[in-house]
Design a protein around this motif. Structure first.
Motif, mmCIF file in Angstrom:
data_model
loop_
_atom_site.group_PDB
_atom_site.id
_atom_site.type_symbol
_atom_site.label_atom_id
_atom_site.label_comp_id
_atom_site.label_asym_id
_atom_site.label_seq_id
_atom_site.Cartn_x
_atom_site.Cartn_y
_atom_site.Cartn_z
ATOM 1 N N LYS A 1 -3.053 -16.597 -3.977
ATOM 2 C CA LYS A 1 -2.109 -16.635 -2.858
ATOM 3 C C LYS A 1 -2.495 -17.753 -1.888
ATOM 4 N N SER A 2 -2.818 -18.919 -2.421
ATOM 5 C CA SER A 2 -3.423 -19.975 -1.605
ATOM 6 C C SER A 2 -2.515 -20.505 -0.506
ATOM 7 N N GLY A 3 -1.199 -20.365 -0.650
ATOM 8 C CA GLY A 3 -0.311 -20.820 0.416
ATOM 9 C C GLY A 3 -0.080 -19.785 1.484
ATOM 10 N N SER A 4 -0.650 -18.603 1.283
ATOM 11 C CA SER A 4 -0.410 -17.472 2.176
ATOM 12 C C SER A 4 -1.514 -17.351 3.220
ATOM 13 N N VAL A 5 -1.231 -16.596 4.289
ATOM 14 C CA VAL A 5 -2.270 -16.225 5.257
ATOM 15 C C VAL A 5 -2.590 -14.738 5.109
ATOM 16 N N GLY A 6 -2.307 -14.196 3.936
ATOM 17 C CA GLY A 6 -2.776 -12.862 3.627
ATOM 18 C C GLY A 6 -1.801 -11.753 3.937
ATOM 19 N N SER A 7 -2.351 -10.562 4.035
ATOM 20 C CA SER A 7 -1.564 -9.355 4.251
ATOM 21 C C SER A 7 -2.161 -8.567 5.402
ATOM 22 N N PRO A 8 -1.400 -7.662 6.009
ATOM 23 C CA PRO A 8 -1.938 -6.854 7.098
ATOM 24 C C PRO A 8 -3.057 -5.940 6.590
ATOM 25 N N PRO A 9 -4.120 -5.730 7.371
ATOM 26 C CA PRO A 9 -5.181 -4.805 6.961
ATOM 27 C C PRO A 9 -4.683 -3.352 6.988
ATOM 28 N N CYS A 10 -5.540 -2.444 6.555
ATOM 29 C CA CYS A 10 -5.237 -1.022 6.661
ATOM 30 C C CYS A 10 -4.926 -0.664 8.120
ATOM 31 N N PHE A 11 -3.994 0.243 8.288
ATOM 32 C CA PHE A 11 -3.551 0.750 9.593
ATOM 33 C C PHE A 11 -2.628 -0.214 10.342
ATOM 34 N N PHE A 12 -2.320 -1.390 9.744
ATOM 35 C CA PHE A 12 -1.399 -2.347 10.351
ATOM 36 C C PHE A 12 -0.083 -2.346 9.577
ATOM 37 N N GLU A 13 0.988 -2.681 10.277
ATOM 38 C CA GLU A 13 2.296 -2.828 9.660
ATOM 39 C C GLU A 13 2.909 -4.150 10.097
ATOM 40 N N MET A 14 3.711 -4.748 9.221
ATOM 41 C CA MET A 14 4.341 -6.034 9.507
ATOM 42 C C MET A 14 5.808 -5.984 9.092
ATOM 43 N N ARG A 15 6.639 -6.639 9.882
ATOM 44 C CA ARG A 15 8.045 -6.843 9.548
ATOM 45 C C ARG A 15 8.387 -8.311 9.781
#
Length: 512
Positions: free
Chosen positions: A325-339
């Motif tokens: 996923k080199s073009g990405s800045v990742g995903s939210p950690p546990c307990f976080f939500e993103m929209r």
């Protein structure tokens, strides 16, 4: 009750002889560091600083700054770290806004504080302490540590929602705002980041930049939570950083992109010197793909990237995903939500660009004294970041750009990051920043400012033609290229595009 300052006494009790802090020639174990924190706490109480009072620091990196960081919350007071690069008017406005009753600073800033003292009636001269010797009415911090009554005090119990600090934004988009973090939020920095970075008590954590900005707490808090070793440089120097990593067997470090680029291009860079590293974290701004690829090639399985706001939302690109996923800045950690939300507030589809909105246990309490701005930023519990991006089908975040940096050229949205990724591939270009300037026909048009590698030879017109021959669309073509000696940056090392835009416009008006 949750009192983060108890961490220091815990390590002093159970790991007293382990090295806690390395700064230049000083090496303090946990016993000695805890004693210094306790002396500082006693001094503050002796000066009349009480629970809930604001204590400001205006210091470059030094050992004293770290002991103050832990002594202030130990007495239930509120930490207000400020940059020593502030000018008089800016410093006075932040001290006034925070209501600081005590300031700990350095002699070089004493004339500035003397100049603005009349605007700060709540700040007595005997509570403006200088870590490197008395000057005028302002006393010597070190001398007072030796003369104030003996300590042995226990940290004041505080509720988890009480203030730990007020962090002022860097001011790249206007007047700084005071971001309030509770003890609970800082505890989340301790535990969640410790897990994310795979830290342990045996880790050695290097910090090379200024610790007055919030990004420093991303590794500082988990390090002190675990009782690991914290190695602090007075200021960033790429050559020195490489030598310290090799000598101290550093396992974890974080840098902003400009620092990573400088390390990769340092004359003493060699992968074997950095072999001890388990984490190289990039944060503060996107690291361009060209440099990510170089880092992953030379130092594989070490790269992490953090996208985060001081206001309290994060995504993390883990080292195990840094290639996939080199073009990405990742995903939210546990307990976080993103929209990802459209302008009408509805949720965007996977791959569709919208504003990044998130929530989690690290959200700020709000902006100090500005409930109106707090309500704009956090709506129904969701932080609206002002950043544009999209999520892929797996939920990984891809940054597009800041809303404020987006260029409207003839009604078409132009994202500077797209152009910067192209320019960064030129062999002569070390760093690039693209910003929009006024254009009589198109409304706005992009301009690229660049820094060249040492010894590189290229003209602005050559670079302009090279970039424009490789961008993906005609509207992404740059109007001009500026070759600069350095970029204006804030204390965190972030590039100040607004200042560059202003300089460019001033130059145009002057006919340069």
């Amino acid at each position: 009750m949750l009192q983060l300052a108890t961490l220091i006494n815990h390590h002093a009790a159970f790991r007293p002889d382990e090295v806690a802090l390395v700064f230049e020639d000083e090496r303090l174990n946990w016993r000695d560091f805890a004693a210094r924190v306790d002396r500082c706490a006693c001094l503050l109480r002796w000066l009349g600083v009480r629970r809930g009072d604001r204590v400001a620091t205006v210091l470059a990196n030094c050992r004293e700054l770290l002991e103050i960081y832990w002594a202030v919350p130990a007495i239930g007071a509120v930490l207000v770290p400020l940059s020593p690069l502030l000018l008089a008017s800016g410093l006075a406005s932040l001290l006034r806004d925070a209501g600081a009753v005590c300031v700990i600073t350095q002699r070089s800033l004493a004339p500035m504080l003397d100049e603005v003292r009349g605007e700060l009636p709540q700040l007595r001269a005997d509570r403006i302490l200088l870590v490197d010797g008395a000057s005028g009415d302002f006393p010597d911090y070190r001398a007072l540590l030796g003369s104030c009554p003996e300590g042995g005090h226990s940290p004041v119990p505080v509720a988890q929602d009480e203030l730990f600090n007020i962090m002022y934004t860097s001011g790249t988009t206007g007047l700084p705002k005071g971001i309030m973090h509770s003890h609970f939020v800082r505890a989340m920095y301790c535990t969640l980041f410790a897990a994310a970075w795979r830290m342990r008590p045996e880790s050695v954590v290097l910090h090379t930049g200024a610790i007055v900005f919030n990004g420093a707490f991303v590794t500082l808090m988990p390090c002190f939570y675990l009782g690991a070793r914290y190695v602090l440089l007075r200021q960033f120097d790429a050559v020195e950083a490489i030598e310290v990593i090799a000598r101290e067997r550093v396992t974890h470090t974080m840098m902003v992109p400009a620092q990573i680029i400088a390390v990769l291009n340092a004359p003493n860079f060699a992968p074997e010197k950095l072999a001890s590293l388990e984490m190289i974290l990039s944060l503060g701004a996107p690291l361009y793909q060209e440099h990510k690829d170089q880092l992953n090639r030379l130092l594989p399985n070490r790269f992490y990237e953090l996208y985060g706001l001081t206001e309290g939302f994060w995504t993390i690109l883990d080292r195990t995903q840094s290639l996939r996923k080199s073009g990405s800045v990742g995903s939210p950690p546990c307990f976080f939500e993103m929209r990802i939300v459209r302008e009408d507030g509805s949720d965007a589809e996977a791959g569709e660009v919208g504003e990044i909105v998130g929530r989690g246990p690290s959200l700020m309490l709000g902006y100090y004294g500005r409930p109106d701005l707090s309500d704009q930023a956090i709506r129904d519990g969701w932080l609206h970041t002002g950043d544009l991006g999209y999520a892929d089908a797996e939920g990984y975040l891809y940054l597009v750009d800041r809303k404020k940096d987006m260029i409207d050229s003839g009604g078409v949205k132009v994202y500077p990051k797209d152009i910067e990724e192209v320019a960064a591939r030129h062999p002569a270009i070390r760093e690039v920043a693209v910003f929009g300037v006024a254009h009589e026909k198109w409304g706005e048009t992009p301009v690229a400012a660049v820094l060249l590698h040492a010894g590189a030879s290229a003209t602005a017109s050559e670079l302009c033609a090279w970039i424009n021959g490789r961008v993906g669309a005609r509207y992404q073509r740059v109007h001009a290229v500026q070759i600069m000696d350095d970029f204006p940056r804030n204390a965190a090392g972030k590039t100040l595009k607004r200042e560059m835009r202003d300089r460019y416009n001033e130059g145009k008006e002057a006919g340069q």
